[in-house]
Motif scaffolding. Structure first.
Motif: not given
Length: 76
Positions: A1-7, A11-15
């Protein structure tokens, strides 16, 4: 679960970084284009050629019959 939130955060930071990069790139490009247009002598109005008075060294328009500073008469 935490892995999905971190990813998702990554992705949001990359955008966000991608949008910031292209915004800055466009601003710099526009500034360079504007600076070139300001410094481009071909866009300026036609100006009368200047000559330098041989007596006092003041630059003045070629159309003047004599120097406005020392009244030296041009020899043309």
């Amino acid at each position: 679960m935490w892995f999905i939130i971190i990813m998702l955060w990554i992705m949001l930071a990359a955008i966000f970084m991608w949008a910031l990069y292209y915004t800055i790139k466009a601003a710099v490009r526009d500034a360079i284009i504007e600076a070139k247009q300001i410094n481009d002598p071909s866009d300026k109005e036609d100006t009368i050629s200047q000559i330098k008075c041989p007596m006092c060294g003041v630059s003045h328009d070629m159309d003047y019959p004599k120097c406005p500073q020392c009244n030296y008469k041009n020899g043309f």
